[in-house]
Design a protein around this motif. Structure first.
Motif, short mmCIF file in Angstrom:
data_model
loop_
_atom_site.label_atom_id
_atom_site.label_comp_id
_atom_site.label_asym_id
_atom_site.label_seq_id
_atom_site.Cartn_x
_atom_site.Cartn_y
_atom_site.Cartn_z
N TYR A 39 0.85 -1.18 0.00
CA TYR A 39 0.00 0.00 0.00
C TYR A 39 0.89 1.23 0.00
O TYR A 39 1.91 1.27 0.70
N ALA A 40 0.50 2.24 -0.78
CA ALA A 40 1.31 3.46 -0.90
C ALA A 40 0.49 4.68 -0.53
O ALA A 40 -0.74 4.67 -0.57
N GLY A 41 1.21 5.73 -0.18
CA GLY A 41 0.57 7.01 0.12
C GLY A 41 1.54 8.15 -0.17
O GLY A 41 2.76 7.93 -0.24
N GLU A 56 3.15 8.59 5.09
CA GLU A 56 3.01 7.37 5.89
C GLU A 56 1.57 7.18 6.36
O GLU A 56 1.05 6.06 6.34
N ALA A 57 0.92 8.28 6.76
CA ALA A 57 -0.47 8.20 7.20
C ALA A 57 -1.37 7.75 6.05
O ALA A 57 -2.30 6.97 6.24
N GLY A 58 -1.09 8.25 4.85
CA GLY A 58 -1.86 7.84 3.68
C GLY A 58 -1.70 6.36 3.37
O GLY A 58 -2.68 5.67 3.05
N ALA A 59 -0.47 5.85 3.48
CA ALA A 59 -0.23 4.43 3.23
C ALA A 59 -0.93 3.57 4.28
O ALA A 59 -1.51 2.53 3.95
N ILE A 60 -0.89 4.01 5.54
CA ILE A 60 -1.57 3.26 6.60
C ILE A 60 -3.08 3.26 6.36
O ILE A 60 -3.74 2.22 6.49
N SER A 61 -3.65 4.39 5.98
CA SER A 61 -5.09 4.45 5.69
C SER A 61 -5.45 3.51 4.54
O SER A 61 -6.47 2.82 4.59
N ILE A 64 -5.50 -0.11 5.84
CA ILE A 64 -6.71 -0.42 6.60
C ILE A 64 -7.91 -0.54 5.67
O ILE A 64 -8.70 -1.48 5.77
N ALA A 65 -8.04 0.39 4.71
CA ALA A 65 -9.15 0.34 3.76
C ALA A 65 -9.08 -0.92 2.89
O ALA A 65 -10.11 -1.46 2.49
N GLY A 66 -7.85 -1.39 2.63
CA GLY A 66 -7.68 -2.58 1.80
C GLY A 66 -7.79 -3.90 2.56
O GLY A 66 -7.69 -4.96 1.96
#
Length: 133
Positions: A39-41, A56-61, A64-66
């Protein structure tokens, strides 16, 4: 060992898409989740600076969404000569989903520049295991 070449490629794909009209400093991040998915952000700034979002927050989100639930490895890709390590808030965000021994690679345009464990970036951290239940 996680595929850091794949993480670098994923971060490099999203870094140019960063919304950074104020700092002009684009950051990409990619993580490998517990299921092996990547996952990337990218960072997303806002005119009201405190409400921007780190890569990093975008990748973590996205993880979780995935459907992912934990981080096996993380790579942060920044610009310039200095190492672009996660900010303090992101170190804590990462800790929510990663173990202290999780590898964190720091990269520049030419490739990986440094390796850390999450423990090295956030020593004696507070995480989910500190809470009862």
């Amino acid at each position: 060992m996680p595929d850091f070449d794949a993480l670098f490629s994923a971060a490099a794909r999203v870094q140019p898409r960063a919304y950074a009209p104020y700092s002009r400093f684009r950051v990409g991040a990619a993580l490998m989740a517990d299921d092996g998915a990547i996952y990337a952000g990218c960072n997303v700034e806002n005119a009201a600076y405190p409400v921007g979002s780190c890569a990093e927050a975008g990748a973590i989100s996205a993880m979780i969404a995935g459907g992912g639930r934990s981080i096996r490895a993380l790579l942060v890709l920044g610009e310039g000569e200095a190492l672009v390590t996660p900010c303090g808030a992101c170190r804590q965000r990462i800790r929510e989903f990663a173990a202290p021994e999780t590898p964190v690679a720091i990269a520049g345009p030419e490739g990986i520049r440094a390796w850390f464990s999450l423990e090295a970036l956030l020593p004696a951290s507070f995480g989910p295991d500190n809470l009862p239940g």
